[in-house]
Design an enzyme around this catalytic site. Sequence first.
Site, PDB file in Angstrom:
ATOM      1  N   CYS A  53       6.302  -0.368   6.982  1.00 59.77           N
ATOM      2  CA  CYS A  53       5.838   0.825   6.271  1.00 59.77           C
ATOM      3  C   CYS A  53       6.962   1.296   5.362  1.00 59.77           C
ATOM      4  O   CYS A  53       8.122   1.338   5.788  1.00 59.77           O
ATOM      5  CB  CYS A  53       5.485   1.911   7.286  1.00 59.77           C
ATOM      6  SG  CYS A  53       4.939   3.448   6.527  1.00 59.77           S
ATOM      7  N   LEU A  54       6.628   1.652   4.132  1.00 61.52           N
ATOM      8  CA  LEU A  54       7.663   2.072   3.180  1.00 61.52           C
ATOM      9  C   LEU A  54       8.368   3.355   3.631  1.00 61.52           C
ATOM     10  O   LEU A  54       9.469   3.636   3.170  1.00 61.52           O
ATOM     11  CB  LEU A  54       7.056   2.274   1.785  1.00 61.52           C
ATOM     12  CG  LEU A  54       6.553   0.994   1.096  1.00 61.52           C
ATOM     13  CD1 LEU A  54       5.872   1.335  -0.224  1.00 61.52           C
ATOM     14  CD2 LEU A  54       7.684  -0.005   0.873  1.00 61.52           C
TER      15      LEU A  54
ATOM     16  N   HIS B 159      -2.522   6.885   7.289  1.00 61.54           N
ATOM     17  CA  HIS B 159      -1.625   7.813   6.579  1.00 61.54           C
ATOM     18  C   HIS B 159      -2.391   9.032   6.066  1.00 61.54           C
ATOM     19  O   HIS B 159      -1.895  10.162   6.121  1.00 61.54           O
ATOM     20  CB  HIS B 159      -1.001   7.127   5.356  1.00 61.54           C
ATOM     21  CG  HIS B 159       0.274   6.399   5.629  1.00 61.54           C
ATOM     22  ND1 HIS B 159       1.396   7.009   6.148  1.00 61.54           N
ATOM     23  CD2 HIS B 159       0.624   5.101   5.405  1.00 61.54           C
ATOM     24  CE1 HIS B 159       2.374   6.113   6.245  1.00 61.54           C
ATOM     25  NE2 HIS B 159       1.932   4.944   5.809  1.00 61.54           N
TER      26      HIS B 159
ATOM     27  N   GLY C 234       0.834  -1.188   0.000  1.00 64.68           N
ATOM     28  CA  GLY C 234       0.000   0.000   0.000  1.00 64.68           C
ATOM     29  C   GLY C 234       0.870   1.240   0.000  1.00 64.68           C
ATOM     30  O   GLY C 234       2.035   1.196   0.411  1.00 64.68           O
TER      31      GLY C 234
HETATM   32 ZN    ZN Z   1       2.866   3.111   5.746  1.00 66.40          ZN
END
Ligand code: ZN
Length: 198
Positions: free
Chosen positions: A107-108, A153, A45
């Site tokens: 999380c990226l 986010h 995502g």
């Molecule tokens: Zn994230």
Amino acid sequence: MILPILQYGDPVLRAKGKPIEAIGDRIRELAENMIDTMHAAHGVGLAAQQIGKPLQLTVLDVSAVEDRPSTLKLDGKDTDPKAAMPLVLINPEIELRGETEVGIEGCLSFPEITGDIERAQSVTVRAQTLEGEIIQIEASGFLARAIQHEGDHLNGILFIDRMRSAAKAALSSRLRRLQKETKRGIRHGEELVTETTL
Ligand code: ZN
């Protein structure tokens, strides 16, 4: 086009996304670039905040995840989650359903950091598509978790905010280091470009 992903410490990650009023070519191109960026980073995502645009827009693709099952109902119909990916959610309204469960998340925007996060097992979502249609989603399992992570986010909430305090304390020096590196604008020798306007 693959876009740079903002890292923890960038203030855009804390910004609440503005609702998207008109879904035009600019938003479609942005969503396509976000899908390319998510796939290139092997993420499930990506929210618009993570590429520097505080907007109510997120993309998801859980089709490569084999070991954590998901279910999906699209407009009331049972749907193979893989067939519905990638999913683009514009102006999503997310309602939490059912019991909660704890599961591991990454999380990226936090390279190499993971943590156990408590989330609702199911969600219902009302959102717009790139075609401007309204869709209703009922999701459970991993997809429900991913939707909650991305929905956070869009409101400037990060997964570390939901970690138990002991887990967060154990990560505090790594988080401080990441924040510092981001503020210096240096990650892997590249300059981070932050653009906050759209
Ligand atoms: Zn994230």
